[in-house]
Design a protein around this motif. Sequence first.
Motif, mmCIF file in Angstrom:
data_model
loop_
_atom_site.group_PDB
_atom_site.id
_atom_site.type_symbol
_atom_site.label_atom_id
_atom_site.label_comp_id
_atom_site.label_asym_id
_atom_site.label_seq_id
_atom_site.Cartn_x
_atom_site.Cartn_y
_atom_site.Cartn_z
ATOM 1 N N ASN A 18 -33.163 -39.071 6.368
ATOM 2 C CA ASN A 18 -34.107 -38.360 7.248
ATOM 3 C C ASN A 18 -34.088 -36.834 7.122
ATOM 4 O O ASN A 18 -35.093 -36.183 7.366
ATOM 5 C CB ASN A 18 -33.896 -38.727 8.722
ATOM 6 N N ARG A 19 -32.944 -36.250 6.759
ATOM 7 C CA ARG A 19 -32.871 -34.791 6.609
ATOM 8 C C ARG A 19 -31.853 -34.428 5.547
ATOM 9 O O ARG A 19 -30.965 -35.222 5.227
ATOM 10 C CB ARG A 19 -32.548 -34.100 7.931
ATOM 11 N N ILE A 20 -31.985 -33.202 5.014
ATOM 12 C CA ILE A 20 -31.037 -32.710 4.016
ATOM 13 C C ILE A 20 -30.864 -31.209 4.219
ATOM 14 O O ILE A 20 -31.808 -30.514 4.610
ATOM 15 C CB ILE A 20 -31.521 -33.016 2.574
ATOM 16 N N SER A 21 -29.663 -30.719 3.990
ATOM 17 C CA SER A 21 -29.400 -29.290 4.135
ATOM 18 C C SER A 21 -29.287 -28.641 2.756
ATOM 19 O O SER A 21 -29.065 -29.321 1.746
ATOM 20 C CB SER A 21 -28.098 -29.061 4.911
ATOM 21 N N VAL A 22 -29.430 -27.313 2.740
ATOM 22 C CA VAL A 22 -29.257 -26.574 1.487
ATOM 23 C C VAL A 22 -27.856 -26.804 0.944
ATOM 24 O O VAL A 22 -27.665 -26.983 -0.273
ATOM 25 C CB VAL A 22 -29.530 -25.069 1.708
ATOM 26 N N GLU A 23 -26.873 -26.832 1.836
ATOM 27 C CA GLU A 23 -25.493 -27.051 1.399
ATOM 28 C C GLU A 23 -25.329 -28.417 0.737
ATOM 29 O O GLU A 23 -24.607 -28.549 -0.268
ATOM 30 C CB GLU A 23 -24.540 -26.936 2.596
ATOM 31 N N GLN A 24 -25.984 -29.420 1.273
ATOM 32 C CA GLN A 24 -25.900 -30.754 0.673
ATOM 33 C C GLN A 24 -26.534 -30.769 -0.715
ATOM 34 O O GLN A 24 -26.009 -31.391 -1.632
ATOM 35 C CB GLN A 24 -26.588 -31.779 1.579
ATOM 36 N N ILE A 25 -27.663 -30.080 -0.865
ATOM 37 C CA ILE A 25 -28.312 -30.016 -2.176
ATOM 38 C C ILE A 25 -27.381 -29.342 -3.189
ATOM 39 O O ILE A 25 -27.197 -29.824 -4.314
ATOM 40 C CB ILE A 25 -29.655 -29.261 -2.090
ATOM 41 N N CYS A 26 -26.774 -28.244 -2.767
ATOM 42 C CA CYS A 26 -25.855 -27.520 -3.664
ATOM 43 C C CYS A 26 -24.679 -28.400 -4.074
ATOM 44 O O CYS A 26 -24.285 -28.427 -5.250
ATOM 45 C CB CYS A 26 -25.342 -26.258 -2.973
ATOM 46 N N SER A 27 -24.125 -29.117 -3.101
ATOM 47 C CA SER A 27 -22.961 -29.935 -3.376
ATOM 48 C C SER A 27 -23.299 -31.166 -4.208
ATOM 49 O O SER A 27 -22.619 -31.482 -5.194
ATOM 50 C CB SER A 27 -22.312 -30.370 -2.054
ATOM 51 N N LEU A 28 -24.356 -31.855 -3.837
ATOM 52 C CA LEU A 28 -24.697 -33.111 -4.505
ATOM 53 C C LEU A 28 -25.254 -32.900 -5.906
ATOM 54 O O LEU A 28 -25.038 -33.729 -6.797
ATOM 55 C CB LEU A 28 -25.705 -33.892 -3.654
ATOM 56 N N LEU A 29 -25.978 -31.788 -6.095
ATOM 57 C CA LEU A 29 -26.638 -31.555 -7.385
ATOM 58 C C LEU A 29 -25.953 -30.467 -8.215
ATOM 59 O O LEU A 29 -26.392 -30.168 -9.331
ATOM 60 C CB LEU A 29 -28.106 -31.196 -7.157
ATOM 61 N N ASP A 30 -24.901 -29.856 -7.629
ATOM 62 C CA ASP A 30 -24.152 -28.812 -8.321
ATOM 63 C C ASP A 30 -25.064 -27.677 -8.784
ATOM 64 O O ASP A 30 -25.113 -27.307 -9.961
ATOM 65 C CB ASP A 30 -23.404 -29.400 -9.522
ATOM 66 N N VAL A 31 -25.831 -27.142 -7.799
ATOM 67 C CA VAL A 31 -26.745 -26.026 -8.088
ATOM 68 C C VAL A 31 -26.466 -24.900 -7.100
ATOM 69 O O VAL A 31 -25.799 -25.086 -6.087
ATOM 70 C CB VAL A 31 -28.219 -26.462 -7.991
ATOM 71 N N LYS A 48 -44.655 -32.477 0.516
ATOM 72 C CA LYS A 48 -43.776 -33.645 0.502
ATOM 73 C C LYS A 48 -42.649 -33.528 1.511
ATOM 74 O O LYS A 48 -41.986 -34.523 1.834
ATOM 75 C CB LYS A 48 -43.205 -33.863 -0.894
ATOM 76 N N ILE A 49 -42.377 -32.299 1.990
ATOM 77 C CA ILE A 49 -41.327 -32.075 2.979
ATOM 78 C C ILE A 49 -41.804 -31.063 4.006
ATOM 79 O O ILE A 49 -42.835 -30.394 3.822
ATOM 80 C CB ILE A 49 -40.024 -31.546 2.337
ATOM 81 N N VAL A 50 -41.029 -30.947 5.079
ATOM 82 C CA VAL A 50 -41.179 -29.852 6.038
ATOM 83 C C VAL A 50 -39.867 -29.085 6.034
ATOM 84 O O VAL A 50 -38.800 -29.668 6.279
ATOM 85 C CB VAL A 50 -41.484 -30.378 7.448
ATOM 86 N N ARG A 51 -39.922 -27.804 5.697
ATOM 87 C CA ARG A 51 -38.693 -27.012 5.670
ATOM 88 C C ARG A 51 -38.241 -26.693 7.089
ATOM 89 O O ARG A 51 -39.045 -26.388 7.977
ATOM 90 C CB ARG A 51 -38.913 -25.716 4.884
ATOM 91 N N THR A 52 -36.950 -26.767 7.299
ATOM 92 C CA THR A 52 -36.346 -26.438 8.582
ATOM 93 C C THR A 52 -35.312 -25.343 8.354
ATOM 94 O O THR A 52 -35.031 -24.956 7.217
ATOM 95 C CB THR A 52 -35.654 -27.675 9.184
ATOM 96 N N ARG A 53 -34.715 -24.856 9.439
ATOM 97 C CA ARG A 53 -33.668 -23.855 9.304
ATOM 98 C C ARG A 53 -32.476 -24.472 8.568
ATOM 99 O O ARG A 53 -31.800 -25.360 9.088
ATOM 100 C CB ARG A 53 -33.237 -23.344 10.679
ATOM 101 N N GLY A 54 -32.274 -24.043 7.331
ATOM 102 C CA GLY A 54 -31.131 -24.519 6.558
ATOM 103 C C GLY A 54 -31.341 -25.797 5.786
ATOM 104 O O GLY A 54 -30.393 -26.344 5.227
ATOM 105 N N GLY A 55 -32.586 -26.306 5.731
ATOM 106 C CA GLY A 55 -32.783 -27.553 5.005
ATOM 107 C C GLY A 55 -34.214 -28.050 5.065
ATOM 108 O O GLY A 55 -35.157 -27.261 5.049
ATOM 109 N N ALA A 56 -34.376 -29.375 5.158
ATOM 110 C CA ALA A 56 -35.709 -29.969 5.147
ATOM 111 C C ALA A 56 -35.684 -31.357 5.770
ATOM 112 O O ALA A 56 -34.637 -32.016 5.841
ATOM 113 C CB ALA A 56 -36.232 -30.052 3.714
ATOM 114 N N ILE A 57 -36.865 -31.808 6.241
ATOM 115 C CA ILE A 57 -37.075 -33.166 6.726
ATOM 116 C C ILE A 57 -38.357 -33.690 6.101
ATOM 117 O O ILE A 57 -39.150 -32.925 5.537
ATOM 118 C CB ILE A 57 -37.176 -33.220 8.266
ATOM 119 N N LEU A 58 -38.574 -34.982 6.205
ATOM 120 C CA LEU A 58 -39.830 -35.559 5.736
ATOM 121 C C LEU A 58 -40.926 -35.295 6.763
ATOM 122 O O LEU A 58 -40.659 -35.264 7.971
ATOM 123 C CB LEU A 58 -39.683 -37.064 5.526
ATOM 124 N N PRO A 59 -42.171 -35.112 6.325
ATOM 125 C CA PRO A 59 -43.270 -34.932 7.280
ATOM 126 C C PRO A 59 -43.533 -36.210 8.049
ATOM 127 O O PRO A 59 -43.242 -37.319 7.570
ATOM 128 C CB PRO A 59 -44.462 -34.557 6.384
#
Length: 258
Positions: A18-31, A48-59
């Motif tokens: 349901n949601r993902i954070s920038v930190e999770q993207i960095c950790s999971l994808l090593d970017v 395809k997404i709605v950006r939130t503070r620090g991450g994103a959710i699906l619309p």
Amino acid sequence: MYQEERLEFIIDFLKKHNRISVEQICSLLDVSRDTARRDLVRLEKEKKIVRTRGGAILPSVHNEVKNYTNRLHTVTAEKKMIGNKAASLIYPGDRVILDTSTTVQACAEQIENMECTIITNSINQAEVLSSKPEIDIQLLGGKLQKEHRFLYGSTVIEKLSEYYVDKVFIGVVGISENGLTIAHEEDGLVKRKMIQQAKQVIVLADHTKLGNTDFFRFADLRDIDLLITDTTPQKEFRELLRKNNVELLTADFEEGEE
């Protein structure tokens, strides 16, 4: 990993969590954080997404309510079962209101030809009942909603206030802890008045409507006397009904008890 692969990974992750954070993207994808943000910016531009503070959710996804004719083509066996059970609750001499839903039409089609009075704002319900000579039909006049084939407006609501009936049969798009909901406000306002004029309020809803909430709330759960559905709901939903003193009847003749 190429950007297209990262974007696909992010969408798949969102569908599961349901949601993902920038930190999770960095950790999971090593970017880097900059790369993660660029990926989110692109997904946002593609809607395809709605950006939130620090991450994103699906619309949010809203299912389109098809017009009445199209919905009639998809009347399921479950709706016919519910309609049959509802029709069995109408007795000679009853005064009844039927709303405009296709599940309620499944009820109208199975009402026995007997002396009773049916009030409706649905031109389809009136047409179905016109083949049954013993039934007295009161068609409420008002503005015609052409796509969904019901009459609405102040004249319908004013006329309804003159009737006091034994039962009203109501269809919904959603029934949940948020109450009874429908897609169109003008339809909901008429349903609300119908409920006020009846001694017994009976809601017809197949299992796909249970737990859902749509756009316009026209009644609370405590306004219902009986819910007819096709299968026994989950325990949490049955508890919700009990708390609001709503009786449950399943069209497959189960009692709906634990």
